[in-house]
Design an enzyme around this catalytic site. Structure first.
Site, mmCIF file in Angstrom:
data_model
loop_
_atom_site.group_PDB
_atom_site.id
_atom_site.type_symbol
_atom_site.label_atom_id
_atom_site.label_comp_id
_atom_site.label_asym_id
_atom_site.label_seq_id
_atom_site.Cartn_x
_atom_site.Cartn_y
_atom_site.Cartn_z
ATOM 1 N N LYS A 5 -26.298 59.264 -8.911
ATOM 2 C CA LYS A 5 -27.717 59.146 -9.260
ATOM 3 C C LYS A 5 -28.533 59.505 -8.031
ATOM 4 C CE LYS A 5 -29.969 57.845 -13.007
ATOM 5 N NZ LYS A 5 -29.506 57.926 -14.403
HETATM 6 P P1 NAD Z 1 -39.437 59.113 -18.660
HETATM 7 O O1 NAD Z 1 -40.026 59.183 -17.312
HETATM 8 O O2 NAD Z 1 -39.451 60.308 -19.522
HETATM 9 O O3 NAD Z 1 -40.138 57.921 -19.468
HETATM 10 C C1 NAD Z 1 -40.234 56.613 -18.975
HETATM 11 C C2 NAD Z 1 -41.215 55.856 -19.856
HETATM 12 O O4 NAD Z 1 -41.252 54.486 -19.434
HETATM 13 C C3 NAD Z 1 -42.647 56.373 -19.754
HETATM 14 O O5 NAD Z 1 -43.261 56.261 -21.021
HETATM 15 C C4 NAD Z 1 -43.283 55.401 -18.767
HETATM 16 O O6 NAD Z 1 -44.691 55.319 -18.899
HETATM 17 C C5 NAD Z 1 -42.611 54.131 -19.193
HETATM 18 N N1 NAD Z 1 -42.656 53.084 -18.182
HETATM 19 C C6 NAD Z 1 -42.528 53.215 -16.835
HETATM 20 N N2 NAD Z 1 -42.684 52.018 -16.254
HETATM 21 C C7 NAD Z 1 -42.887 51.127 -17.252
HETATM 22 C C8 NAD Z 1 -43.113 49.744 -17.299
HETATM 23 N N3 NAD Z 1 -43.129 49.017 -16.175
HETATM 24 N N4 NAD Z 1 -43.289 49.160 -18.511
HETATM 25 C C9 NAD Z 1 -43.243 49.895 -19.627
HETATM 26 N N5 NAD Z 1 -43.048 51.211 -19.660
HETATM 27 C C10 NAD Z 1 -42.871 51.809 -18.480
HETATM 28 O O7 NAD Z 1 -37.942 58.557 -18.459
HETATM 29 P P2 NAD Z 1 -36.719 58.701 -19.469
HETATM 30 O O8 NAD Z 1 -35.946 59.884 -19.064
HETATM 31 O O9 NAD Z 1 -37.202 58.543 -20.868
HETATM 32 O O10 NAD Z 1 -35.830 57.428 -19.047
HETATM 33 C C11 NAD Z 1 -36.064 56.126 -19.599
HETATM 34 C C12 NAD Z 1 -34.823 55.266 -19.399
HETATM 35 O O11 NAD Z 1 -33.703 55.902 -20.036
HETATM 36 C C13 NAD Z 1 -34.372 55.062 -17.942
HETATM 37 O O12 NAD Z 1 -33.758 53.799 -17.830
HETATM 38 C C14 NAD Z 1 -33.333 56.153 -17.746
HETATM 39 O O13 NAD Z 1 -32.442 55.852 -16.685
HETATM 40 C C15 NAD Z 1 -32.653 56.089 -19.102
HETATM 41 N N6 NAD Z 1 -31.899 57.293 -19.463
HETATM 42 C C16 NAD Z 1 -32.491 58.525 -19.482
HETATM 43 C C17 NAD Z 1 -31.754 59.634 -19.859
HETATM 44 C C18 NAD Z 1 -32.359 61.005 -19.977
HETATM 45 O O14 NAD Z 1 -31.654 61.917 -20.445
HETATM 46 N N7 NAD Z 1 -33.612 61.223 -19.606
HETATM 47 C C19 NAD Z 1 -30.397 59.488 -20.192
HETATM 48 C C20 NAD Z 1 -29.823 58.222 -20.180
HETATM 49 C C21 NAD Z 1 -30.603 57.123 -19.819
#
Ligand code: NAD
Length: 424
Positions: A113
Site C-alpha cells: 500500500k
Molecule cells: P474515494 O476517495 O473514491 O472515496 C472515499 C469516499 O469517502 C468519499 O466520498 C469521501 O468524501 C468519503 N469520506 C472521506 N472521509 C470521510 C469521513 N470521515 N466520513 C465519511 N465519508 C468520508 O475512495 P474509494 O476508492 O472509494 O475507497 C473507499 C474505501 O474502499 C477505502 O477504505 C479503500 O481502501 C477501500 N477500497 C477501495 C478500492 C478501490 O478499488 N478504489 C478497493 C478496495 C477497497
C-alpha cells in the site's frame, strides 16, 4: 522461540488492530511460532520527501510512503491513498490486509500500500500532477510489473494512475502499462475496473441476502462514503432493485426512507464535487448514518468507523465492508456477541477491485484485451469460489466469517514462506 524485535515504526491504532487480527487468526490455526513474525510484519517500507512547486511559486514538501508487506508469493499489489491523515502505520496495516486479501482470492500477489499526507482537494490539477509524478519517480527502484504494482485508493483516480504510468514509462524508455492498474481504458485500463470494487460488493451482498432468504427487491441500504466504491455499489444495488436510503461523503450524510436517486446524486457530485446541499433527503451526520435502520450497511470510506460505542446500536442485518478495516477489534467482539448481524469481511467484500486489477495487469502483460462480459464473468467466478471457501472454513472450524477469511489468507502466505525457506 525468541520473539521479533520490533520497532515502533508502524505503531498506531490501526496497525495494532491489523496485528491483533493476525494474532487471533494465527492462534486459531496454530500457526507455528517460527513462521509467525515473518508472515506478520511488513517486508519493507520506503518513505519519501516530495517537493512540489506550487502555482504561486512557493515550494511545499509532502511526505509519502510505500509499504511492501509480502513479496514471497508474487509482486506486491495495493493502492495509493492521498489523504491528510495518512500515517506510516495506516499504510502498513492496509498493506497487511492486501496480503491476506490477494491470498484469500488466489491471486499471485503479495500485499502493498502507498500513501501521501495531502488533502488532494487543496491542490490544483497541475500541482496534483507534479506530486504524483514525483512520488512515482522516487519509487522507481521499488515498483514495476514484476515488483510492485500500485492502483487507486482513497483520493486517487484513473488520471493519477495515468501520470504515474507515464512517469515510469519515460524512465524505462517504452510504454509500460503493467506498472499500475486502475488506468484509463485508453492507456491499457481494463473494462470493468472502475466499477469493479463497488460492483463486487453489490454482487456479494446479493449472494449473502439469498443465503439469508431476504429478497433484494426493495431492501434498504445505507452507504457511508460516496466515492469510487460507495457510488458504484449504490448504482449496482439500485439496478438490482435495492433502495438506497442513505449516502454520505466527508461533508455529511443524506437520509431518505423512500430511496435516494443515485444517478441524480452522481450528476450533482460531478458538478459540485461534494454532496453537501444536494437535497434529495434529510441531512444527517456520518455517525447517524451508521446507526440508520436498514437491511444492508456498507461502510465505504475509512477505517475504524464501527467501534465498541456504536456497534451495539447498529440496526442492519448485513454489514458489507466496502472499506478496508472499518470495524475495530472491540466492535467485532460486540457484533459476535449480538449474533444478529451477518458480516462480509473487507478482505472478501471489497476484493473485486484487486481481482479486476489482476485482470488489467494480465491484459497489459499479454497486450490482449478482454470484453467487459469476459471480465465480469471471470470476476464473478473468483468471488463465488472465495465466498464458498470462506463459508466452508467457517462451518468446518465454527469460526466467525472474518476469522474464516483471515485464516485462509494468512495460512497460504505462511505456507509459501515456509516452502521457500529462509534465505541465509
Ligand atoms: P474515494 O476517495 O473514491 O472515496 C472515499 C469516499 O469517502 C468519499 O466520498 C469521501 O468524501 C468519503 N469520506 C472521506 N472521509 C470521510 C469521513 N470521515 N466520513 C465519511 N465519508 C468520508 O475512495 P474509494 O476508492 O472509494 O475507497 C473507499 C474505501 O474502499 C477505502 O477504505 C479503500 O481502501 C477501500 N477500497 C477501495 C478500492 C478501490 O478499488 N478504489 C478497493 C478496495 C477497497
Amino acid at each position: 522461540m525468541s520473539k521479533a524485535v520490533v520497532s515502533t515504526l508502524y505503531d498506531s491504532d490501526v496497525f495494532r488492530m491489523a496485528c491483533r487480527q493476525f494474532d487471533q487468526a494465527a492462534d486459531a490455526i496454530n500457526l507455528p511460532e517460527e513462521i509467525r513474525d515473518r508472515t506478520k510484519y511488513p517486508r519493507r517500507c520506503i518513505a519519501v520527501s516530495l517537493p512540489v512547486k506550487r502555482d504561486n511559486g512557493a515550494v511545499t514538501v509532502f511526505e509519502g510512503y510505500r509499504v511492501q508487506h509480502n513479496l514471497s508469493t508474487g509482486p506486491s499489489k495495493g493502492g495509493i491513498r492521498y489523504h491528510e491523515n495518512v500515517t506510516l502505520g495506516e499504510v502498513a496495516a492496509l498493506a497487511m490486509w492486501m496480503s491476506w486479501k490477494c491470498s484469500l482470492v488466489g491471486l499471485p500477489y503479495g500485499g502493498a500500500k502507498g500513501g501521501i499526507i495531502v488533502n488532494p482537494r487543496e491542490l490544483s490539477p497541475g500541482e496534483l500532477e507534479h506530486l504524483s509524478r514525483r512520488y512515482m519517480q522516487e519509487l522507481i527502484g521499488f515498483v514495476g510489473p514484476q515488483q510492485d504494482i500500485p492502483a487507486p485508493d482513497v483520493g486517487t483516480n484513473e488520471q493519477i494512475m495515468a501520470w504515474m504510468m507515464d512517469t515510469y514509462s519515460n524512465h524505462v524508455g517504452h510504454i509500460c502499462p503493467g506498472v499500475v492498474t486502475g488506468k484509463p481504458i485508453a492507456l491499457g485500463g481494463s473494462q470493468g475496473r472502475r466499477e469493479a470494487t463497488g460492483a463486487g460488493v453489490a454482487y456479494l451482498v446479493d449472494k449473502y441476502l439469498v443465503d439469508m432468504k431476504i429478497p433484494i427487491n426493495g431492501v434498504s441500504v445505507a452507504i457511508q462514503g460516496f466515492g469510487n466504491v460507495g457510488s458504484e455499489a449504490a448504482l449496482a444495488l439500485s439496478s438490482m432493485g435495492a433502495k438506497i436510503v442513505a449516502i454520505s461523503d466527508y461533508t455529511g450524510a443524506i437520509y431518505n426512507a423512500a430511496g435516494i436517486d443515485i444517478k441524480k446524486a452522481l450528476t450533482y457530485l460531478q458538478s459540485e464535487r461534494i454532496l453537501k446541499d444536494f437535497g434529495g433527503g434529510e441531512a444527517i451526520s456520518n455517525e447517524q448514518l451508521l446507526e440508520t435502520e436498514c437491511t444492508v450497511l456498507i461502510p465505504a470510506a475509512l477505517e475504524r468507523v464501527i467501534t465498541k460505542e456504536n456497534a451495539p446500536k447498529l440496526k442492519c442485518r448485513l454489514l458489507a465492508e466496502g472499506a478496508n478495516g472499518p470495524t475495530t477489534n472491540e466492535a467485532d467482539r460486540v457484533l459476535e456477541r449480538r449474533g444478529d448481524i451477518e458480516v462480509i469481511p473487507d478482505v472478501l467484500c471489497n476484493s473485486g477491485g484487486v481481482i479486476v486489477s489482476y485482470f488489467e495487469w494480465l491484459q497489459n502483460l499479454q497486450s490482449f484485451y478482454w470484453t467487459r462480459d469476459e471480465v465480469i464473468e471471470k470476476l464473478h467466478g473468483i468471488l463465488d469460489r472465495a465466498k464458498e471457501s470462506v463459508e466452508y472454513q467457517k462451518r468446518k472450524f465454527k469460526f466467525g466469517r472474518r476469522l474464516a477469511a483471515l485464516t485462509l489468507g494468512i495460512a497460504r502466505v505462511a505456507e509459501a514462506k515456509q516452502r521457500r525457506g529462509l534465505f541465509p
